[in-house]
Design an enzyme around this catalytic site. Sequence first.
Site, short mmCIF file in Angstrom:
data_model
loop_
_atom_site.label_atom_id
_atom_site.label_comp_id
_atom_site.label_asym_id
_atom_site.label_seq_id
_atom_site.Cartn_x
_atom_site.Cartn_y
_atom_site.Cartn_z
N ALA A 206 0.83 -1.21 0.00
CA ALA A 206 0.00 0.00 0.00
C ALA A 206 0.86 1.26 0.00
CB ALA A 206 -0.93 -0.01 1.20
N THR A 207 2.04 1.19 0.62
CA THR A 207 2.92 2.37 0.63
C THR A 207 3.29 2.74 -0.80
OG1 THR A 207 3.78 1.84 2.82
CG2 THR A 207 5.19 3.20 1.41
N THR B 215 8.97 -7.62 -13.62
CA THR B 215 8.34 -8.88 -14.00
C THR B 215 7.05 -9.07 -13.20
OG1 THR B 215 10.51 -9.83 -14.42
CG2 THR B 215 8.71 -11.39 -14.06
N GLN C 125 -7.38 -0.10 5.11
CA GLN C 125 -8.03 -0.64 6.31
C GLN C 125 -9.50 -0.97 6.06
OE1 GLN C 125 -6.58 -1.63 8.97
NE2 GLN C 125 -4.59 -0.61 8.89
N CYS D 20 3.64 2.18 11.39
CA CYS D 20 4.61 2.95 10.59
C CYS D 20 4.90 4.33 11.18
CB CYS D 20 4.10 3.12 9.17
SG CYS D 20 3.79 1.55 8.38
N HIS E 262 -2.07 -7.93 2.73
CA HIS E 262 -1.54 -8.37 4.04
C HIS E 262 -2.38 -7.87 5.21
CE1 HIS E 262 0.77 -5.04 6.03
NE2 HIS E 262 0.97 -4.59 4.81
N1 PLP Z 1 -2.32 2.79 4.38
C1 PLP Z 1 -2.91 2.41 5.53
C2 PLP Z 1 -4.23 3.01 5.91
C3 PLP Z 1 -2.29 1.46 6.35
O1 PLP Z 1 -2.88 1.08 7.49
C4 PLP Z 1 -1.04 0.92 5.95
C5 PLP Z 1 -0.33 -0.06 6.82
O2 PLP Z 1 -0.36 -0.01 8.01
C6 PLP Z 1 -0.47 1.35 4.74
C7 PLP Z 1 -1.15 2.29 4.00
C8 PLP Z 1 0.85 0.81 4.27
O3 PLP Z 1 0.74 -0.53 3.90
P1 PLP Z 1 2.00 -1.40 3.45
O4 PLP Z 1 2.59 -1.94 4.70
O5 PLP Z 1 1.44 -2.48 2.59
O6 PLP Z 1 2.94 -0.55 2.71
#
Ligand code: PLP
Length: 402
Positions: free
Chosen positions: A99-100, A264, A208, A350, A228
């Site tokens: 997601a990041t 890939t 979320q 994070c 995940h």
């Molecule tokens: N966005 C939200 C709302 C999240 O809760 C998280 C992870 O905690 C992320 C983004 C980032 O996800 P990832 O660990 O897959 O980069």
Amino acid sequence: MESNRDLWILNFSCLIKESSLLSLERTSLNMIYLDYAAHTPVSDEVLQTFFDVSRDYIANPNSPYKLGREAAAKMEESTNHIAALLGVKESEIIYTSGATESNNLAIKGIASAYKRYGKHIITTYLEHSSVTGAITALQNQGYDVDFVPILEDGLVDLNQLKELIREDTILVSICYVDSEIGLKQPIEEISELLKDYPHCYFHVDATQAVGKVPISLNLIDLMTFTPHKFFGMNGSGILIKKENILLEPIIHGGISTTKFRSGTPVLPMAVAAEKALSTMLENLEYNYSYVTILNKQLREGLEKYSNVCINSTSNSIPYILNISFKGINSGAFQEALEKHDIYVSTKSACCAPNTASRPVYAITRDRKLAMSTLRISLSHQTTKEEIDTFLFVFDECLKELG
Ligand code: PLP
């Protein structure tokens, strides 16, 4: 004699067996995991899918020969299914590493592709650091950023949002559900407001939300999530980008499944994502009702303490319950729980440690409360007995630290 490949398969099978043993051992030790918003354990079915596809499809899906074509067909099958589950087109799915990366690609990609129409971005204080970080990077490059206020009930102030939108606003980025308080935003109402601005795109971080609440992508331009968070694999993410929206890639190097993210195609991750998503969507309503019961049990157990303030509101999803302590350090409390093999987080995993929770500050305007938060996050795997034990230990820890 066994080939290297057979040995690899043998080792991997042993690993899978060991990991099941490990979870049994953990269960017998009464470990209680209440940090599902940070990460969920990968399900056996998803892990098995990942393993099977890794073993059975050895070629690069972009290779022109038969094995490559077979891998490409499998990739297309999974992508089609994911698209159907979400109600979007196959071409609108971009695979990433998480997601990041999806948030960075969406935000920086839109900002770069549409800068000729303006450099104004609107977001909230509820966002994950991968959204605020990407937006801060743009701010440092001369983009203008506004934060829409959050009302006491945790929802975005729609009147203020209306006031903030300008002719040069190119991006509004608001999470479906935030990662700390679990607030679910009125996404359809927000997108209605943006309809009159043809060069303003709406990005929603649904990390979320996917797998927990029904998602409507009708009026969303870009949406981010990662499996995940719902018992899928880590290291895999998805960005939905509607057709006809331009996006400047941040990773260059040739066409992959789309031209927006090179590399890939990671076939086993895509099939594993399909498995995780379809399983969660099949059980969405049942799980939601079940977790709502657990949340009620938890909330009722915590409401009686005068030095505990419940930050999650009636607009929060039941999967997340955020509290603040009055006069107790939440880091110390987290450690005290850990001594009993109970795992929760203070904020989003994070976030920088020893900083105030921006979402909690946004709704409470109380710095002390924002500095002492604890996030308890649940899943359909959480049991009533675990909540009972948690509440019992919570009481002990509160007596010790309070
Ligand atoms: N966005 C939200 C709302 C999240 O809760 C998280 C992870 O905690 C992320 C983004 C980032 O996800 P990832 O660990 O897959 O980069």
